[in-house]
Design an enzyme around this catalytic site. Sequence first.
Site, PDB file in Angstrom:
ATOM      1  N   GLY A  14      15.090 -22.666 -50.697  1.00 16.22           N
ATOM      2  CA  GLY A  14      15.925 -21.944 -49.741  1.00 16.22           C
ATOM      3  C   GLY A  14      17.373 -22.414 -49.699  1.00 16.22           C
ATOM      4  O   GLY A  14      18.002 -22.671 -50.741  1.00 16.22           O
ATOM      5  N   ASN A  87      19.985 -30.426 -43.368  1.00 16.27           N
ATOM      6  CA  ASN A  87      19.560 -29.037 -43.568  1.00 16.27           C
ATOM      7  C   ASN A  87      18.115 -28.768 -43.154  1.00 16.27           C
ATOM      8  O   ASN A  87      17.797 -27.658 -42.732  1.00 16.27           O
ATOM      9  CB  ASN A  87      19.745 -28.668 -45.053  1.00 16.27           C
ATOM     10  CG  ASN A  87      19.112 -27.340 -45.377  1.00 16.27           C
ATOM     11  OD1 ASN A  87      19.640 -26.283 -45.021  1.00 16.27           O
ATOM     12  ND2 ASN A  87      17.957 -27.357 -46.015  1.00 16.27           N
ATOM     13  N   TYR A 153      12.810 -22.467 -31.063  1.00 16.18           N
ATOM     14  CA  TYR A 153      13.720 -22.647 -32.213  1.00 16.18           C
ATOM     15  C   TYR A 153      15.176 -22.552 -31.751  1.00 16.18           C
ATOM     16  O   TYR A 153      16.009 -23.388 -32.116  1.00 16.18           O
ATOM     17  CB  TYR A 153      13.410 -21.566 -33.256  1.00 16.18           C
ATOM     18  CG  TYR A 153      14.315 -21.563 -34.466  1.00 16.18           C
ATOM     19  CD1 TYR A 153      14.149 -22.498 -35.469  1.00 16.18           C
ATOM     20  CD2 TYR A 153      15.319 -20.609 -34.607  1.00 16.18           C
ATOM     21  CE1 TYR A 153      14.973 -22.485 -36.600  1.00 16.18           C
ATOM     22  CE2 TYR A 153      16.144 -20.592 -35.728  1.00 16.18           C
ATOM     23  CZ  TYR A 153      15.971 -21.531 -36.719  1.00 16.18           C
ATOM     24  OH  TYR A 153      16.783 -21.511 -37.830  1.00 16.18           O
ATOM     25  N   LYS A 157      18.432 -25.212 -32.011  1.00 19.88           N
ATOM     26  CA  LYS A 157      19.689 -24.918 -32.708  1.00 19.88           C
ATOM     27  C   LYS A 157      20.885 -24.994 -31.758  1.00 19.88           C
ATOM     28  O   LYS A 157      22.005 -25.293 -32.185  1.00 19.88           O
ATOM     29  CB  LYS A 157      19.592 -23.565 -33.420  1.00 19.88           C
ATOM     30  CG  LYS A 157      18.558 -23.560 -34.560  1.00 19.88           C
ATOM     31  CD  LYS A 157      18.872 -24.613 -35.628  1.00 19.88           C
ATOM     32  CE  LYS A 157      17.838 -24.714 -36.716  1.00 19.88           C
ATOM     33  NZ  LYS A 157      18.169 -25.712 -37.746  1.00 19.88           N
ATOM     34  N   THR A 188      15.031 -16.331 -47.193  1.00 19.00           N
ATOM     35  CA  THR A 188      14.362 -17.535 -47.699  1.00 19.00           C
ATOM     36  C   THR A 188      12.908 -17.506 -47.220  1.00 19.00           C
ATOM     37  O   THR A 188      12.538 -16.667 -46.388  1.00 19.00           O
ATOM     38  CB  THR A 188      15.025 -18.813 -47.133  1.00 19.00           C
ATOM     39  OG1 THR A 188      14.772 -18.856 -45.721  1.00 19.00           O
ATOM     40  CG2 THR A 188      16.512 -18.863 -47.402  1.00 19.00           C
TER      41      THR A 188
HETATM   42  P1  NAD Z   1      13.024 -23.027 -45.613  1.00 16.04           P
HETATM   43  O1  NAD Z   1      11.808 -23.030 -44.769  1.00 16.04           O
HETATM   44  O2  NAD Z   1      13.071 -22.142 -46.805  1.00 16.04           O
HETATM   45  O3  NAD Z   1      13.395 -24.504 -46.045  1.00 16.04           O
HETATM   46  C1  NAD Z   1      13.404 -25.561 -45.120  1.00 16.04           C
HETATM   47  C2  NAD Z   1      13.247 -26.855 -45.869  1.00 16.04           C
HETATM   48  O4  NAD Z   1      13.146 -27.924 -44.909  1.00 16.04           O
HETATM   49  C3  NAD Z   1      11.973 -26.868 -46.712  1.00 16.04           C
HETATM   50  O5  NAD Z   1      12.265 -27.388 -47.979  1.00 16.04           O
HETATM   51  C4  NAD Z   1      11.059 -27.797 -45.928  1.00 16.04           C
HETATM   52  O6  NAD Z   1      10.125 -28.468 -46.733  1.00 16.04           O
HETATM   53  C5  NAD Z   1      12.078 -28.752 -45.313  1.00 16.04           C
HETATM   54  N1  NAD Z   1      11.497 -29.485 -44.193  1.00 16.04           N
HETATM   55  C6  NAD Z   1      10.775 -28.994 -43.166  1.00 16.04           C
HETATM   56  N2  NAD Z   1      10.340 -29.996 -42.394  1.00 16.04           N
HETATM   57  C7  NAD Z   1      10.799 -31.142 -42.952  1.00 16.04           C
HETATM   58  C8  NAD Z   1      10.675 -32.519 -42.633  1.00 16.04           C
HETATM   59  N3  NAD Z   1       9.952 -32.919 -41.574  1.00 16.04           N
HETATM   60  N4  NAD Z   1      11.302 -33.434 -43.403  1.00 16.04           N
HETATM   61  C9  NAD Z   1      12.003 -33.047 -44.476  1.00 16.04           C
HETATM   62  N5  NAD Z   1      12.144 -31.756 -44.851  1.00 16.04           N
HETATM   63  C10 NAD Z   1      11.539 -30.832 -44.096  1.00 16.04           C
HETATM   64  O7  NAD Z   1      14.230 -22.699 -44.630  1.00 16.04           O
HETATM   65  P2  NAD Z   1      15.742 -22.266 -44.932  1.00 16.04           P
HETATM   66  O8  NAD Z   1      15.862 -20.837 -44.587  1.00 16.04           O
HETATM   67  O9  NAD Z   1      16.208 -22.744 -46.246  1.00 16.04           O
HETATM   68  O10 NAD Z   1      16.449 -23.080 -43.752  1.00 16.04           O
HETATM   69  C11 NAD Z   1      17.257 -24.241 -43.953  1.00 16.04           C
HETATM   70  C12 NAD Z   1      17.952 -24.560 -42.633  1.00 16.04           C
HETATM   71  O11 NAD Z   1      18.774 -23.455 -42.250  1.00 16.04           O
HETATM   72  C13 NAD Z   1      16.979 -24.809 -41.473  1.00 16.04           C
HETATM   73  O12 NAD Z   1      17.482 -25.840 -40.650  1.00 16.04           O
HETATM   74  C14 NAD Z   1      17.003 -23.482 -40.738  1.00 16.04           C
HETATM   75  O13 NAD Z   1      16.665 -23.627 -39.375  1.00 16.04           O
HETATM   76  C15 NAD Z   1      18.433 -23.047 -40.930  1.00 16.04           C
HETATM   77  N6  NAD Z   1      18.624 -21.591 -40.795  1.00 16.04           N
HETATM   78  C16 NAD Z   1      17.897 -20.703 -41.547  1.00 16.04           C
HETATM   79  C17 NAD Z   1      18.089 -19.348 -41.349  1.00 16.04           C
HETATM   80  C18 NAD Z   1      17.325 -18.295 -42.118  1.00 16.04           C
HETATM   81  O14 NAD Z   1      17.488 -17.115 -41.802  1.00 16.04           O
HETATM   82  N7  NAD Z   1      16.531 -18.619 -43.110  1.00 16.04           N
HETATM   83  C19 NAD Z   1      19.011 -18.897 -40.402  1.00 16.04           C
HETATM   84  C20 NAD Z   1      19.719 -19.824 -39.661  1.00 16.04           C
HETATM   85  C21 NAD Z   1      19.515 -21.188 -39.864  1.00 16.04           C
END
Ligand code: NAD
Length: 257
Positions: A14, A87, A153, A157, A188
Amino acid sequence: MSKKVALITGAGQGIGKSIALQLSADGFEVALTGRHLDKMQAVADEINGNGGHAIAIQSDVQSKAEVDQAVAATVAKLGQLNVYVNNAGIAVVDPVAETTEAEMRRLLDINVMGALFGIQAAAKQFKKQGTPGKIINASSIAGHEGFPMLGGYSATKFAIRGLTQAAAKELAKDHITVNAYCPGIVLTPMWDEIDDKLTTLENKPKGSALKDAVDGIALGRGEEPKDVSNLVSFLASDKADYITGQAILVDGGIKYV
Ligand code: NAD
């Protein structure tokens, strides 16, 4: 002169993977941390195969000891730390009234405590080196407005914005900047999970929750991880030296602040 070093948590897929690839392309050596070493190693192999330099480290952000160890291993192998990207994160889809204590504690442990431990470990290392440093945290559009079914969530944030502002004020004297990126609807695995849970809870066809969310974006398309890593690339660069304490939206036009 040795290359600058960036550590990215949750870098196996992601947005985190995209940030790792981008910062490597920007000239950083990168440390990829996460719970599943095989996924980190696969991304590291891709970067090393492209002429970059990446290492994979197993580390769960819920553990302060493991976060500290990840920074120590990065410095031992790559010589220094200059940028730390908090992240890693999870989403839980549930109405506020039905969010369980266990779910909320898990959200807080990963999204908030994980970021707190990361800020602490990075700031400690930057101060030890006596160098400037940059800390970049993952917030969200849900850090600017509470979203239904994503109440817990959203709370985590919002917490990231609070931590980012306070840490930015405290660490400015040490030439450490602290900022956050606030993505919108990024395509993602996280949104696959959100869509799955939302459509199940609301008894709607699979994919419809994501489609509805994307239909509300002014720029007319879902967000790609690259859209986020482009912003992180800027925040990690010297061009962002005079920016601190900000939580910057990168959402194609969903939230306007
Ligand atoms: P994703 O679920 O594809 O990836 C998240 C990653 O974090 C994964 O690789 C997972 O293994 C890792 N992770 C989870 N728990 C963990 C832990 N305890 N220790 C270490 N790693 C851990 O999500 P993404 O969409 O790539 O999101 C990345 C960041 O961006 C997150 O913080 C998410 O909240 C934020 N975000 C995502 C979106 C979206 O629409 N996807 C929107 C806003 C913010």
